[in-house]
Design a protein around this motif. Sequence first.
Motif, PDB file in Angstrom:
ATOM      1  N   GLY A 112      45.285 -14.875  16.817  1.00 22.99           N
ATOM      2  CA  GLY A 112      44.283 -15.908  17.023  1.00 22.99           C
ATOM      3  C   GLY A 112      43.164 -15.416  17.922  1.00 22.99           C
ATOM      4  O   GLY A 112      43.053 -14.235  18.215  1.00 22.99           O
ATOM      5  N   ARG A 113      42.392 -16.358  18.380  1.00 26.92           N
ATOM      6  CA  ARG A 113      41.243 -16.028  19.223  1.00 26.92           C
ATOM      7  C   ARG A 113      41.630 -16.057  20.703  1.00 26.92           C
ATOM      8  O   ARG A 113      42.679 -16.582  21.081  1.00 26.92           O
ATOM      9  CB  ARG A 113      40.107 -17.013  18.957  1.00 26.92           C
ATOM     10  CG  ARG A 113      40.449 -18.451  19.326  1.00 26.92           C
ATOM     11  CD  ARG A 113      39.349 -19.393  18.891  1.00 26.92           C
ATOM     12  NE  ARG A 113      39.642 -20.761  19.354  1.00 26.92           N
ATOM     13  CZ  ARG A 113      38.859 -21.794  19.157  1.00 26.92           C
ATOM     14  NH1 ARG A 113      37.728 -21.641  18.485  1.00 26.92           N
ATOM     15  NH2 ARG A 113      39.195 -22.986  19.612  1.00 26.92           N
ATOM     16  N   LEU A 114      40.753 -15.503  21.527  1.00 23.83           N
ATOM     17  CA  LEU A 114      40.935 -15.540  22.980  1.00 23.83           C
ATOM     18  C   LEU A 114      40.812 -16.972  23.470  1.00 23.83           C
ATOM     19  O   LEU A 114      41.665 -17.494  24.160  1.00 23.83           O
ATOM     20  CB  LEU A 114      39.902 -14.658  23.674  1.00 23.83           C
ATOM     21  CG  LEU A 114      40.049 -14.627  25.185  1.00 23.83           C
ATOM     22  CD1 LEU A 114      40.965 -13.502  25.607  1.00 23.83           C
ATOM     23  CD2 LEU A 114      38.708 -14.504  25.866  1.00 23.83           C
ATOM     24  N   ASP A 115      39.701 -17.602  23.111  1.00 21.37           N
ATOM     25  CA  ASP A 115      39.414 -18.994  23.459  1.00 21.37           C
ATOM     26  C   ASP A 115      38.287 -19.478  22.545  1.00 21.37           C
ATOM     27  O   ASP A 115      37.993 -18.834  21.548  1.00 21.37           O
ATOM     28  CB  ASP A 115      39.094 -19.154  24.955  1.00 21.37           C
ATOM     29  CG  ASP A 115      37.832 -18.408  25.415  1.00 21.37           C
ATOM     30  OD1 ASP A 115      36.958 -18.062  24.579  1.00 21.37           O
ATOM     31  OD2 ASP A 115      37.698 -18.175  26.629  1.00 21.37           O
ATOM     32  N   ALA A 116      37.654 -20.559  22.883  1.00 24.79           N
ATOM     33  CA  ALA A 116      36.620 -21.154  22.027  1.00 24.79           C
ATOM     34  C   ALA A 116      35.263 -20.456  22.119  1.00 24.79           C
ATOM     35  O   ALA A 116      34.288 -20.929  21.548  1.00 24.79           O
ATOM     36  CB  ALA A 116      36.472 -22.637  22.360  1.00 24.79           C
ATOM     37  N   SER A 117      35.179 -19.323  22.795  1.00 22.60           N
ATOM     38  CA  SER A 117      33.920 -18.595  22.912  1.00 22.60           C
ATOM     39  C   SER A 117      33.469 -18.045  21.563  1.00 22.60           C
ATOM     40  O   SER A 117      34.282 -17.798  20.676  1.00 22.60           O
ATOM     41  CB  SER A 117      34.067 -17.429  23.895  1.00 22.60           C
ATOM     42  OG  SER A 117      34.382 -17.886  25.185  1.00 22.60           O
ATOM     43  N   THR A 118      32.164 -17.850  21.442  1.00 21.54           N
ATOM     44  CA  THR A 118      31.586 -17.208  20.260  1.00 21.54           C
ATOM     45  C   THR A 118      30.718 -16.064  20.767  1.00 21.54           C
ATOM     46  O   THR A 118      31.179 -15.281  21.590  1.00 21.54           O
ATOM     47  CB  THR A 118      30.772 -18.219  19.432  1.00 21.54           C
ATOM     48  OG1 THR A 118      29.741 -18.772  20.250  1.00 21.54           O
ATOM     49  CG2 THR A 118      31.658 -19.333  18.889  1.00 21.54           C
ATOM     50  N   LYS A 119      29.471 -15.986  20.313  1.00 23.53           N
ATOM     51  CA  LYS A 119      28.571 -14.965  20.853  1.00 23.53           C
ATOM     52  C   LYS A 119      28.214 -15.262  22.305  1.00 23.53           C
ATOM     53  O   LYS A 119      27.768 -14.385  23.020  1.00 23.53           O
ATOM     54  CB  LYS A 119      27.284 -14.871  20.024  1.00 23.53           C
ATOM     55  CG  LYS A 119      27.421 -14.073  18.771  1.00 23.53           C
ATOM     56  CD  LYS A 119      26.050 -13.879  18.129  1.00 23.53           C
ATOM     57  CE  LYS A 119      26.167 -13.199  16.800  1.00 23.53           C
ATOM     58  NZ  LYS A 119      24.866 -13.030  16.161  1.00 23.53           N
ATOM     59  N   GLN A 120      28.392 -16.488  22.698  1.00 18.52           N
ATOM     60  CA  GLN A 120      28.224 -16.883  24.096  1.00 18.52           C
ATOM     61  C   GLN A 120      29.588 -17.310  24.617  1.00 18.52           C
ATOM     62  O   GLN A 120      30.375 -17.917  23.890  1.00 18.52           O
ATOM     63  CB  GLN A 120      27.236 -18.060  24.241  1.00 18.52           C
ATOM     64  CG  GLN A 120      25.787 -17.714  23.920  1.00 18.52           C
ATOM     65  CD  GLN A 120      25.520 -17.674  22.426  1.00 18.52           C
ATOM     66  OE1 GLN A 120      26.083 -18.445  21.651  1.00 18.52           O
ATOM     67  NE2 GLN A 120      24.672 -16.751  21.992  1.00 18.52           N
ATOM     68  N   ALA A 121      29.827 -17.007  25.877  1.00 19.73           N
ATOM     69  CA  ALA A 121      31.090 -17.419  26.483  1.00 19.73           C
ATOM     70  C   ALA A 121      31.198 -18.933  26.448  1.00 19.73           C
ATOM     71  O   ALA A 121      30.221 -19.641  26.697  1.00 19.73           O
ATOM     72  CB  ALA A 121      31.177 -16.916  27.922  1.00 19.73           C
ATOM     73  N   GLY A 122      32.372 -19.420  26.121  1.00 19.49           N
ATOM     74  CA  GLY A 122      32.634 -20.852  26.129  1.00 19.49           C
ATOM     75  C   GLY A 122      32.684 -21.366  27.564  1.00 19.49           C
ATOM     76  O   GLY A 122      32.484 -20.609  28.511  1.00 19.49           O
TER      77      GLY A 122
END
Length: 184
Positions: free
Chosen positions: A136-146
């Motif tokens: 899965g992913r690290l967290d809800a971040s995308t190109k910008q930190a969540g």
Amino acid sequence: MAVTPPVCDFGWKAPGFTLPGTDGKDYSFEDIRGPKGTLVMFICNHCPYVRSILDRILRDAAGLQAAGIGVVAISANDATEYPQDSFENMAKLAQEKGFTFPYLHDESQEVAKAYGAACTPDFFGFDAEDGLQYRGRLDASTKQAGPADARRELFEGMMMVAETGVGPKDQIPSMGCSIKWKAA
């Protein structure tokens, strides 16, 4: 272009490897393996998705290592086309950021292919018997930190693996830049 890897194939066995690290040593999967599991991350220097969460990756890796999870990062990008991802630049980044885990160079891209790595970052969390339990992913971040208080999905998932040997059934795939494959 953003790429999303497939969902977790629970129990899939980790392929072995031996790759050079930015610290001058070679590392195999067996060298990285932790007593409670292993996290293999495909990252690179230039990807905005990785850069936006690198400090969070380092924070969570340190916590997982303290809990008995082995951690490694691998860069497989074509460094000829993407010089920021060269071995020399990998070594600079690892030193500047104080990586607590090996940062390995997959120049042939064979390891990334064996794992089916799709993007940077792409996280593969294995149990103590080397069976896949988290993709899965690290967290809800995308190109910008969540947000700073974003749920730490990778950390929580791997802590669950360390404690129970099983990863969470519901996982949201990571998203990032495609692996920069060499021309055939």
